[in-house]
Design a protein around this motif. Structure first.
Motif, PDB file in Angstrom:
ATOM      1  N   ARG A 105       0.805  -1.214   0.000  1.00  0.00           N
ATOM      2  CA  ARG A 105       0.000   0.000   0.000  1.00  0.00           C
ATOM      3  C   ARG A 105       0.846   1.276   0.000  1.00  0.00           C
ATOM      4  O   ARG A 105       0.378   2.331  -0.382  1.00  0.00           O
ATOM      5  CB  ARG A 105      -0.963  -0.007   1.188  1.00  0.00           C
ATOM      6  CG  ARG A 105      -0.291   0.056   2.548  1.00  0.00           C
ATOM      7  CD  ARG A 105      -1.310  -0.136   3.642  1.00  0.00           C
ATOM      8  NE  ARG A 105      -0.698  -0.046   4.978  1.00  0.00           N
ATOM      9  CZ  ARG A 105      -1.321  -0.399   6.083  1.00  0.00           C
ATOM     10  NH1 ARG A 105      -2.575  -0.855   6.038  1.00  0.00           N
ATOM     11  NH2 ARG A 105      -0.714  -0.293   7.251  1.00  0.00           N
ATOM     12  N   GLY A 106       2.107   1.139   0.402  1.00  0.00           N
ATOM     13  CA  GLY A 106       3.000   2.301   0.376  1.00  0.00           C
ATOM     14  C   GLY A 106       3.691   2.486  -0.966  1.00  0.00           C
ATOM     15  O   GLY A 106       4.426   3.462  -1.160  1.00  0.00           O
ATOM     16  N   SER A 107       3.455   1.568  -1.905  1.00  0.00           N
ATOM     17  CA  SER A 107       4.105   1.637  -3.217  1.00  0.00           C
ATOM     18  C   SER A 107       3.563   2.818  -4.019  1.00  0.00           C
ATOM     19  O   SER A 107       2.361   3.009  -4.154  1.00  0.00           O
ATOM     20  CB  SER A 107       3.864   0.331  -3.982  1.00  0.00           C
ATOM     21  OG  SER A 107       4.228   0.486  -5.334  1.00  0.00           O
ATOM     22  N   GLU A 108       4.483   3.606  -4.572  1.00  0.00           N
ATOM     23  CA  GLU A 108       4.093   4.786  -5.358  1.00  0.00           C
ATOM     24  C   GLU A 108       3.294   4.390  -6.598  1.00  0.00           C
ATOM     25  O   GLU A 108       2.305   5.031  -6.942  1.00  0.00           O
ATOM     26  CB  GLU A 108       5.347   5.560  -5.768  1.00  0.00           C
ATOM     27  CG  GLU A 108       5.041   6.863  -6.475  1.00  0.00           C
ATOM     28  CD  GLU A 108       6.294   7.647  -6.813  1.00  0.00           C
ATOM     29  OE1 GLU A 108       6.188   8.624  -7.581  1.00  0.00           O
ATOM     30  OE2 GLU A 108       7.377   7.275  -6.305  1.00  0.00           O
ATOM     31  N   SER A 109       3.714   3.294  -7.284  1.00  0.00           N
ATOM     32  CA  SER A 109       3.018   2.878  -8.509  1.00  0.00           C
ATOM     33  C   SER A 109       1.604   2.405  -8.200  1.00  0.00           C
ATOM     34  O   SER A 109       0.673   2.657  -8.978  1.00  0.00           O
ATOM     35  CB  SER A 109       3.806   1.761  -9.210  1.00  0.00           C
ATOM     36  OG  SER A 109       4.007   0.663  -8.339  1.00  0.00           O
ATOM     37  N   VAL A 110       1.394   1.725  -7.063  1.00  0.00           N
ATOM     38  CA  VAL A 110       0.057   1.272  -6.674  1.00  0.00           C
ATOM     39  C   VAL A 110      -0.865   2.470  -6.451  1.00  0.00           C
ATOM     40  O   VAL A 110      -2.020   2.483  -6.903  1.00  0.00           O
ATOM     41  CB  VAL A 110       0.128   0.394  -5.403  1.00  0.00           C
ATOM     42  CG1 VAL A 110      -1.270   0.169  -4.817  1.00  0.00           C
ATOM     43  CG2 VAL A 110       0.784  -0.947  -5.718  1.00  0.00           C
ATOM     44  N   ARG A 111      -0.340   3.505  -5.770  1.00  0.00           N
ATOM     45  CA  ARG A 111      -1.166   4.700  -5.485  1.00  0.00           C
ATOM     46  C   ARG A 111      -1.410   5.512  -6.760  1.00  0.00           C
ATOM     47  O   ARG A 111      -2.537   5.901  -7.053  1.00  0.00           O
ATOM     48  CB  ARG A 111      -0.477   5.583  -4.438  1.00  0.00           C
ATOM     49  CG  ARG A 111      -0.360   4.951  -3.058  1.00  0.00           C
ATOM     50  CD  ARG A 111      -0.083   6.016  -1.996  1.00  0.00           C
ATOM     51  NE  ARG A 111       0.936   6.974  -2.432  1.00  0.00           N
ATOM     52  CZ  ARG A 111       2.252   6.816  -2.252  1.00  0.00           C
ATOM     53  NH1 ARG A 111       2.691   5.717  -1.643  1.00  0.00           N
ATOM     54  NH2 ARG A 111       3.100   7.741  -2.639  1.00  0.00           N
ATOM     55  N   LEU A 112      -0.361   5.762  -7.529  1.00  0.00           N
ATOM     56  CA  LEU A 112      -0.473   6.635  -8.701  1.00  0.00           C
ATOM     57  C   LEU A 112      -1.352   6.042  -9.794  1.00  0.00           C
ATOM     58  O   LEU A 112      -2.104   6.744 -10.464  1.00  0.00           O
ATOM     59  CB  LEU A 112       0.917   6.938  -9.273  1.00  0.00           C
ATOM     60  CG  LEU A 112       1.781   7.929  -8.486  1.00  0.00           C
ATOM     61  CD1 LEU A 112       3.137   8.085  -9.148  1.00  0.00           C
ATOM     62  CD2 LEU A 112       1.097   9.289  -8.397  1.00  0.00           C
ATOM     63  N   HIS A 113      -1.258   4.726  -9.994  1.00  0.00           N
ATOM     64  CA  HIS A 113      -1.946   4.089 -11.119  1.00  0.00           C
ATOM     65  C   HIS A 113      -3.156   3.265 -10.686  1.00  0.00           C
ATOM     66  O   HIS A 113      -3.712   2.520 -11.497  1.00  0.00           O
ATOM     67  CB  HIS A 113      -0.955   3.215 -11.896  1.00  0.00           C
ATOM     68  CG  HIS A 113       0.240   3.979 -12.389  1.00  0.00           C
ATOM     69  ND1 HIS A 113       0.154   4.974 -13.318  1.00  0.00           N
ATOM     70  CD2 HIS A 113       1.557   3.898 -12.045  1.00  0.00           C
ATOM     71  CE1 HIS A 113       1.368   5.470 -13.552  1.00  0.00           C
ATOM     72  NE2 HIS A 113       2.233   4.840 -12.797  1.00  0.00           N
TER      73      HIS A 113
END
Length: 341
Positions: A105-113
């Motif tokens: 959940r802290g992954s930038e790609s998971v949040r951004l995309h």
């Protein structure tokens, strides 16, 4: 979460997929087909195949596809943290909702995309890790089940073998092209020594005949480079991608020479335990070189003449007429005019 598979359906699907994949040798086509099949079967939104460079271990996205069987242009949308985890642990991974999964959940790609449902499995061959297959969905959570992960793991094992075979096939094709280029360099005009007026006239003759299909007779003393000249004609001409097949005619008795040239049928003579191709078939599309052709006996010369005129021959012990398209280059150290008399 849906249970997408019964065991029977899973194995039936895997069998059908294996038949499809085993029929493709082009690496690019194969990678796209692997990904399209995985996306279609698992109802994924997107899919990626990541391969390791064998020499540097660098990771590269080899193919990126969507459910419309189109290439994904933006390669930054993949969850690299998921891929790194799978490659590090060498184990399959499934998350029903990456946005609340404490691992990602802290992954930038998971949040951004807005990546939600993800599956990723390693590509292994004989315990050697060489990549991963990744599928995801950005529209809803819980798209993939444990059964889907089991399917994708087995599917990746199948795909790993055919991908590696396709990589080897492409590598062999590249090597074949490279070697043929090297051969052309070796048998270029530079390999023929001499810049005397006679040699320059010889080069002019080569220029006139190389691009044609005419038969060639090379005359010269032993050791003057007749076979080298024959190879130069072949590897610089239109048949250079096919075989150059040399035969020293003086080394074989008449009975053996006939089967060597035209091949033989099983049982045609003692020791003929199977059908055997002759040199005309081996050289089909290419060039056959007869060194010391004047040593061929008259009966074989007659059969050879028919093959040259009609492009037809029969294997020893066989009635079936076969055809071969060959260019013939012959050589001798004898005085042909005297031999004809």
């Amino acid at each position: 979460m849906e249970n997408s598979y019964s065991k029977e359906k899973m194995f039936k699907t895997l069998f059908e997929i294996s038949q499809t994949l085993n029929s493709i040798l082009s690496l690019e086509r194969l990678l796209n087909k692997v990904m399209d099949l995985a996306i279609e079967t698992l109802h994924a939104e997107r899919g990626f195949i990541i391969l390791k460079n064998e020499s540097s271990d660098e990771l590269k996205i080899a193919t990126a596809r969507n459910m419309e069987k189109q290439d994904v242009k933006d390669l930054s949308v993949i969850s690299r943290s998921v891929v790194r985890s799978v490659l590090h642990d060498r184990k399959p991974l499934l998350t029903h909702d990456a946005k609340v999964d404490t691992r990602f959940r802290g992954s930038e790609s998971v949040r951004l995309h807005n990546i939600i449902s993800i599956m990723c499995v390693p590509l292994l061959l004989k315990n050697r890790l060489f990549g991963a297959i990744y599928v995801d969905n950005t529209r809803k959570k819980g798209v993939f089940s444990d059964e889907d992960l089991e399917f994708l793991t087995i599917f990746a094992n199948q795909a790993g073998t055919v991908i590696e075979n396709a990589r080897l096939h492409e590598s062999l094709l590249d090597e074949n092209v490279r070697l043929r280029q090297e051969v052309r360099k070796i048998y270029g005009y530079e390999s023929l020594l001499g810049r005397s007026p006679k040699m320059l006239r010889f080069f002019e003759l080569l220029d006139r005949i190389i691009d044609s299909d005419v038969s060639v007779m090379l005359l010269g003393e032993t050791g003057t480079g007749k076979e080298l000249a024959a190879r130069t004609i072949h590897y610089n001409g239109p048949r250079r991608e096919k075989n150059f097949v040399p035969l020293y005619c003086g080394s074989l008795p008449e009975t053996l020479l006939e089967s060597e040239l035209f091949g033989s049928k099983k049982g045609a003579y003692t020791g003929a335990v199977q059908d055997r191709q002759g040199l005309f078939e081996v050289a089909d599309g290419g060039t056959i070189f007869f060194d010391e052709v004047c040593d061929v006996s008259h009966p074989i010369q007659a059969k050879l003449l028919r093959s040259l005129q009609e492009g037809e021959f029969r294997r020893v012990g066989e009635t079936k007429i076969r055809r071969a398209d060959v260019r013939v280059i012959s050589a001798t150290n004898k005085d042909i005019k005297k031999e004809v008399r």
